[in-house]
Design a protein around this motif. Structure first.
Motif, short mmCIF file in Angstrom:
data_model
loop_
_atom_site.label_atom_id
_atom_site.label_comp_id
_atom_site.label_asym_id
_atom_site.label_seq_id
_atom_site.Cartn_x
_atom_site.Cartn_y
_atom_site.Cartn_z
N SER A 356 0.83 -1.21 0.00
CA SER A 356 0.00 0.00 0.00
C SER A 356 0.86 1.26 0.00
CB SER A 356 -0.92 0.01 1.22
OG SER A 356 -1.83 -1.06 1.17
N LYS A 359 2.44 1.71 -3.40
CA LYS A 359 1.45 2.18 -4.38
C LYS A 359 1.29 3.69 -4.29
CE LYS A 359 -3.39 1.71 -5.77
NZ LYS A 359 -4.65 0.95 -5.60
N GLU A 360 1.13 4.21 -3.07
CA GLU A 360 0.98 5.66 -2.90
C GLU A 360 2.25 6.39 -3.34
OE1 GLU A 360 -0.57 7.23 0.76
OE2 GLU A 360 -1.55 5.33 1.23
N ARG A 363 2.49 6.26 -7.19
CA ARG A 363 1.43 7.07 -7.80
C ARG A 363 1.76 8.56 -7.68
NH1 ARG A 363 -3.49 4.49 -9.54
NH2 ARG A 363 -2.83 2.35 -9.96
N SER A 364 2.42 8.96 -6.57
CA SER A 364 2.80 10.37 -6.41
C SER A 364 3.82 10.81 -7.45
CB SER A 364 3.37 10.61 -5.00
OG SER A 364 4.67 10.06 -4.86
N ARG A 368 2.86 3.43 -11.64
CA ARG A 368 2.17 2.34 -10.97
C ARG A 368 3.19 1.19 -10.87
NH1 ARG A 368 -2.41 1.80 -14.77
NH2 ARG A 368 -3.36 0.81 -12.95
N ASP A 437 -0.81 -3.13 -9.02
CA ASP A 437 -1.21 -2.34 -7.86
C ASP A 437 -2.72 -2.12 -7.81
OD1 ASP A 437 -1.56 -0.44 -9.82
OD2 ASP A 437 -0.15 1.02 -8.98
N PHE A 497 6.03 8.23 3.08
CA PHE A 497 5.08 7.13 2.87
C PHE A 497 5.40 5.90 3.73
CE2 PHE A 497 5.58 9.70 -0.90
CZ PHE A 497 4.28 9.97 -1.28
#
Length: 500
Positions: A356, A359-360, A363-364, A368, A437, A497
């Motif tokens: 998780s 993934k964040e 994505r930032s 992906r 993801d 993160f």
């Protein structure tokens, strides 16, 4: 001849408010046309019910459990009242004996596949497992485990309940184990509020249904995109375990998987040739001991600790040596585990947290990730996590893997999103596994040889990252100072993160 669906209304606790209920039903029918039936669950009587209900209240007349079969072929199973431990069971209550007898009467039917509708007053215990939350209702405390057992056995297409003064429509759940059992229809659980409640919670539910007996089998077992794992999976496994016959205790593992480990690719049967569901129960496992030096056990002197970028309680993140990209990372267990299938629940929970967070993080950065594991000729679990631009859709990535697998005569099977790999293989089974993801997954059971660089080669190919010269990690090694700089940069960027 065209099969016309039946139009049905389901209602929550009436609590004696008949005029409110039927006034609402009349209003609905005036706008939407007539419905074929109205089904009520929960508390139907008020505390001041008319004398006509007296015989039912006293128990002189009973409607505790049974199966209603309509002329249309629709089958509705029902269990009245709330759970009671008392014997004899009071009127408007049910016991484990009621559930057992209802199950026996239906399951003994030739070619029983399930019922169209199940009506119960209490919720089933743990119904929210693997699914959306019912809000303030705690399904680990409310409801009945007997109802859970009944629902797991009868496999209703719709299951209605009430009593909790709440509306909850659970995501549909499957009634089979993916890749191990023949696909079956899904179940939709809907809990309804009380009639005329002041909070405007939904107490009437309208739906159309074609009886299961009249449906095309392929249409019946179609799986919706949001289908989840069965919330009563542990119950089902416990029940199935008692039914396994002809296997000595030490041979049980060989009998419980549809993937016959001794047969050729494509067979999905148990080793005795009979179709069965999995009886495997995931046990908490302790790390095994490596048979020799391990490059990935964190306590091992062989670990290149300068590549480590995050350390949790059970897992850690490290940059891949000779990574395909500078931000190619590995999720690794701190202890010695060979594959995801071997992980204890605590370690698996932290793996999920790292996924998780990554993934964040990616994505930032407009990316992906693609994750893959090769449980073949490796002694320590390595989850390879490689970012790709968001421009590539999940369908693009899956198609690329499947196409290149077909070219090498590798069969990649898609595992539904809400399943997990422990349902497909048991510890010690060689496999290759891809996860996006988005939760989409591809799986190959390795029999014989397998190209060690396959996952990396697909991502490096012209169809994705177009870095074919970096498909082998050995041609991508960097100096120690370069690796330290890359690890420092990743650690700094990932820090916001990093839950660890």
């Amino acid at each position: 001849m065209e099969k016309l669906p039946l139009r049905v209304l389901a209602c929550g606790d009436v609590e004696g408010r008949l005029e409110t209920l039927f006034g609402r039903v009349r209003a609905i029918q005036s706008k939407s046309g007539r419905f074929d039936m109205l089904l009520c669950v929960g508390d139907f009587f008020s505390s001041t019910s008319d004398a006509e209900w007296a015989e039912y209240r006293s128990g002189a007349k009973k409607g505790r459990r049974g199966l209603f079969s309509g002329t249309s072929g629709l089958q509705i199973a029902y269990l009245s009242g709330t759970e009671s431990q008392d014997e004899p069971t009071p009127a408007y209550s049910f016991s484990s004996k009621d559930v057992t007898e209802l199950k026996s009467s239906l399951l003994s039917t030739l070619n029983f596949k399930g019922v169209d509708i199940l009506l119960t007053s209490p919720w089933p215990r743990d119904v929210e497992s693997f699914a959306n939350s019912p809000g303030e209702i705690d399904t680990k405390k409310c409801g009945s485990t007997l109802i859970s057992d009944l629902a797991a056995s009868l496999k209703p297409r719709y299951h209605f309940a009430a009593l909790e003064k709440a509306y909850y429509e659970r995501l549909p759940y499957r009634n089979h184990t993916v890749l191990q059992e023949t696909p079956q229809h899904v179940t939709r659980f809907i809990a309804l509020a009380e009639v005329g409640n002041t909070s405007k919670k939904k107490y009437l539910y309208a739906f159309s249904i074609i009886p299961m007996s009249l449906m095309d089998p392929a249409e019946l077992v179609k799986q919706p995109q949001d289908v989840t794992e069965n919330p009563y999976r542990k119950l089902r496994k416990g029940t199935q375990k008692t039914k396994v016959l002809g296997c000595a205790e030490q041979e049980e593992t060989a009998c419980q998987f549809f993937f016959d480990l001794k047969k050729h690719q494509g067979k999905k049967r148990s080793s005795d040739g009979k179709d069965r569901g999995s009886t495997q129960t995931k046990q908490a496992k302790k790390p095994s001991q490596p048979t020799g030096p391990c490059w990935f056990c964190l306590a091992s002197p062989e670990v290149e600790k300068h590549l480590v970028v995050s350390i949790g309680t059970h897992c850690y993140l490290a940059l891949a040596k000779g990574g395909l990209l500078p931000d190619h990372v590995l999720i690794l267990p701190i202890g010695h585990y060979q594959s995801v299938v071997d992980l204890s629940s605590e370690v698996m929970e932290e793996v999920t947290k790292y996924k998780s967070a990554l993934k964040e993080f990616f994505r930032s950065k407009g990316k992906r990730y693609v994750l893959f594991e090769r449980n073949y000729k490796s002694q320590h679990l390595q989850l390879q996590v490689i970012p790709v631009p968001l421009d590539y859709s999940s369908e693009d990535i899956k198609e690329c893997f499947i196409t290149q697998a077909q070219e090498q005569q590798i069969e990649l099977l898609e595992i539904p999103e809400h399943s997990d790999i422990t349902q497909v293989v048991h510890p010690g089974t060689p496999y290759f596994y891809v996860e996006l993801d988005t939760g989409e997954k591809l799986f190959h059971r390795i029999r014989g040889s397998f190209p060690l660089q396959f996952g990396r080669a697909v991502l490096a190919s012209g169809a994705l990252l177009a870095l074919p010269q970096r498909s082998d990690w050995r041609s991508c090694t960097a100096s120690r100072p370069e690796e330290e700089a890359q690890a420092s940069a990743f650690r700094r960027d990932f820090q916001p993160f990093d839950f660890a």
